[in-house]
Write a protein that holds these residues in place. Structure first.
Motif, PDB file in Angstrom:
ATOM      1  N   UNK A  56      19.097  84.658 -20.948  1.00 20.99           N
ATOM      2  CA  UNK A  56      17.652  84.564 -21.158  1.00 20.99           C
ATOM      3  C   UNK A  56      17.074  83.328 -20.467  1.00 20.99           C
ATOM      4  N   UNK A  57      17.770  82.214 -20.556  1.00 23.12           N
ATOM      5  CA  UNK A  57      17.323  81.004 -19.869  1.00 23.12           C
ATOM      6  C   UNK A  57      17.320  81.232 -18.356  1.00 23.12           C
ATOM      7  N   UNK A  58      18.306  81.953 -17.862  1.00 18.81           N
ATOM      8  CA  UNK A  58      18.391  82.247 -16.430  1.00 18.81           C
ATOM      9  C   UNK A  58      17.186  83.071 -15.977  1.00 18.81           C
ATOM     10  N   UNK A  59      16.712  83.977 -16.827  1.00 21.94           N
ATOM     11  CA  UNK A  59      15.526  84.776 -16.484  1.00 21.94           C
ATOM     12  C   UNK A  59      14.316  83.876 -16.281  1.00 21.94           C
ATOM     13  N   UNK A  60      14.146  82.907 -17.167  1.00 21.30           N
ATOM     14  CA  UNK A  60      13.011  81.988 -17.043  1.00 21.30           C
ATOM     15  C   UNK A  60      13.129  81.121 -15.791  1.00 21.30           C
ATOM     16  N   UNK A  61      14.329  80.652 -15.509  1.00 18.45           N
ATOM     17  CA  UNK A  61      14.544  79.841 -14.305  1.00 18.45           C
ATOM     18  C   UNK A  61      14.322  80.669 -13.038  1.00 18.45           C
TER      19      UNK A  61
END
Length: 77
Positions: A56-61
């Protein structure tokens, strides 16, 4: 910081090349839309058991990097 390239891939043979979480068919844009609509990380992790918090953090990045060099011009009124 998380390296989003370890979590997201694009393959023309899967979902027409849309970015997805690696080893899934979960598109990044779907997760971003759900986060924007107010779904929590916990709700998404429950709905998609193969997903991790780092995914999920990777999606935001990924989204941040995608718009970093874009120029948005206001519409003429």
């Amino acid at each position: 910081m998380i390296d989003w390239t370890k979590h997201i891939e694009s393959d023309s043979s899967r979902l027409y090349g849309k970015p997805v979480i690696i080893n899934t068919r979960i598109p990044v844009d779907l997760l971003l839309e759900k986060l924007a609509a107010g779904d929590t990380n916990e709700e998404l992790l429950e709905a998609y058991p193969g997903l991790t918090k780092d995914d999920l953090a990777a999606c935001l990045l990924f989204a941040a990097e995608a718009v970093k060099t874009e120029v948005f011009l206001p519409k003429a009124s």
